[in-house]
Design an enzyme around this catalytic site. Structure first.
Site, PDB file in Angstrom:
ATOM      1  N   ASN A 228       0.852  -1.198   0.000  1.00 35.07           N
ATOM      2  CA  ASN A 228       0.000   0.000   0.000  1.00 35.07           C
ATOM      3  C   ASN A 228       0.888   1.249   0.000  1.00 35.07           C
ATOM      4  OD1 ASN A 228       0.577   0.796   2.840  1.00 35.07           O
ATOM      5  ND2 ASN A 228      -0.363  -1.203   3.234  1.00 35.07           N
TER       6      ASN A 228
ATOM      7  N   LYS B 276       9.152 -17.198 -10.370  1.00 38.16           N
ATOM      8  CA  LYS B 276       8.391 -16.106 -10.989  1.00 38.16           C
ATOM      9  C   LYS B 276       7.223 -16.671 -11.810  1.00 38.16           C
ATOM     10  CE  LYS B 276       8.815 -12.249 -14.131  1.00 38.16           C
ATOM     11  NZ  LYS B 276       9.578 -11.630 -15.184  1.00 38.16           N
TER      12      LYS B 276
END
Ligand code: PMT
Length: 409
Positions: free
Chosen positions: A221, A300
């Site tokens: 955030n 990944k």
């Protein structure tokens, strides 16, 4: 209304030439109501908005407006005024006035007094929102703050020019309340040799957490850590032994503070639980991710399908966990809300069993996440207090003063 010490404090009010100058008359009244001796200095352009006579009648003193007025200088010259003040408030502080104060100019009475005084100076910005957002104004404000000037406001909302945004001067009542609180905090500091938290240990969380999706991606955030780091600095300045558990942020550790860096909410919980024992105060200022990825990919994730879904699970609630400890500290939470601020904050106060909660409206431009300013509405079971918009360090000091007051009740 916050009370002030019985020794009368001298407030010098510098009025700049902006439309908000019309509020100065009310500001003088509000300051006088609180027992301050008020003297007024006006810029030439301020006199286009409000007459010196009004301010003289309300303050009970002649108003000074010129550096070159032999009569005024013979009564109380600019150096005497600068020495007389215990606090200087510049309201409204227009963009032009801020720029001239920042440049160290001595071209008229307000700027000269700012140069000549040793008293703390609080600036109450008031200008069009675009002028406030302009990088030149922001640079002036940052430079003034770095030199010890305090910022009170601005508030955000509809403006005299018809636009909406940050740049409104705080209301006279709010400025007068900040002045009272300024002296009350100073008095508490003086009484306790500037160390109202001496002998206390404080644990603070700050910044965001990062919840990994795979080795290269995460959920997070906008928290910068500025509010939590300001609390850590203010608490250390007030004499506390401070431990700061910080999510990934780009900030220097305040002097004297022990810092523990963490990444995820689980890391933050572990660090808090390892350090909470025997702490007197816990402040949860971190923006902790409520959810984490259920199954973090070891490699990944390659893009293949047009859509992908992530399964999330709830993170532990650090604040509620600390508040549930048998031997708990005084527990203060934060609440970041975009609407119904009081309702949600009071709900968190009760549901998480906190001693106090500091709520910020993160929908207001220029405040909250990743901003230098903030405003808080603080609630505790028996009361509440609004702390109007100001820089985060000033706000941190005000919040800690409230904590000291409530904790020792
Ligand atoms: O870091 P800055 O850029 O300076 O911005 C400051 C701030 C906006 C992040 C700060 O002022 C603030 O509001 N912090 C709390 C943000 C938040 O997560 O609020 P919340 O309403 O979601 O959480 C309520 C409280 O529970 C907070 O004290 C939070 O730390 C705590 N919490 C939340 C979730 C969780 N899993 N564990 C927690 O401890």
């Amino acid at each position: 209304m916050m009370s002030v010490s019985l020794i009368t404090k001298n407030v010098l009010l510098g009025i700049g030439g902006g439309i908000a100058a019309y509020k100065s008359a009310d500001l003088v009244r509000r300051l006088k109501e609180r027992g301050f001796d008020v003297r007024v200095v006006m810029s030439q352009s301020a006199m286009e908005f409000i007459t010196p006579l009004t301010l003289q009648a309300l303050s009970g003193h002649p108003v000074s407006s010129s550096l070159l007025d032999p009569a005024a200088e013979a009564a109380m010259g600019h150096i005497e005024l600068a020495r007389w003040a215990d606090l200087v408030i510049i309201a409204p502080a227009t963009a032009n006035l801020l720029a001239r104060i920042n440049a160290g100019m001595a071209d008229e009475l307000i700027t000269t007094t700012c140069l000549a005084t040793e008293a703390p100076i609080a600036l109450c910005p008031a200008m069009n929102q675009q002028m406030y957002r302009n990088l030149a104004t922001q640079a002036n404000l940052a430079s003034l703050q770095s030199r010890g000037y305090t910022l009170w406001g601005p508030a955000s909302g509809s403006q005299a020019c018809g636009e909406v945004g940050p740049g409104r001067m705080l209301e006279p009542l709010e400025i007068a309340e900040l002045a009272s609180r300024f002296f009350a905090t100073k008095d508490v500091y003086a009484e306790q040799e500037s160390q109202p938290l001496a002998g206390q240990s404080v644990l603070i969380t700050a910044g965001p957490t990062r919840e990994a999706i795979d080795p290269v991606r995460y959920i997070s955030n906008h928290s910068s850590g500025k509010m939590g780091f300001a609390l850590a600095k203010a608490a250390a300045d007030m004499g506390a032994a401070v431990t700061l558990v910080a999510g990934p942020v780009n900030l220097a550790t305040p002097e004297g503070v022990t810092r523990i860096d963490v990444e995820s909410a689980q890391n933050m919980l572990d660090a808090v639980m390892d350090n909470v024992d025997k702490k007197d105060i816990f402040i949860g200022c971190a923006a902790v991710a409520d959810y984490r990825v259920n199954d973090i990919a070891a490699c990944k994730i390659k893009k293949s399908a047009e859509e992908m879904q992530l399964a999330l699970v709830r993170n532990p609630d650090i604040l509620a966990t600390v508040a549930s400890l048998a031997n708990r500290p005084f527990v203060v939470g934060f609440a970041a809300e975009t609407h119904d601020v009081e309702t949600y904050a009071r709900d968190k106060l009760k549901r998480k069993n906190l001693n106090m909660i500091a709520a910020n409206d993160v929908s207001v431009a220029g405040q909250g996440f990743n901003a230098d300013a903030n405003a808080l509405r603080v609630f505790w079971p028996q009361g509440s207090q609004d702390l109007p918009a100001t820089d985060k360090l000033t706000l941190a000091r005000q919040l800690l003063s409230l904590i000291v007051k409530e904790k020792t009740k």
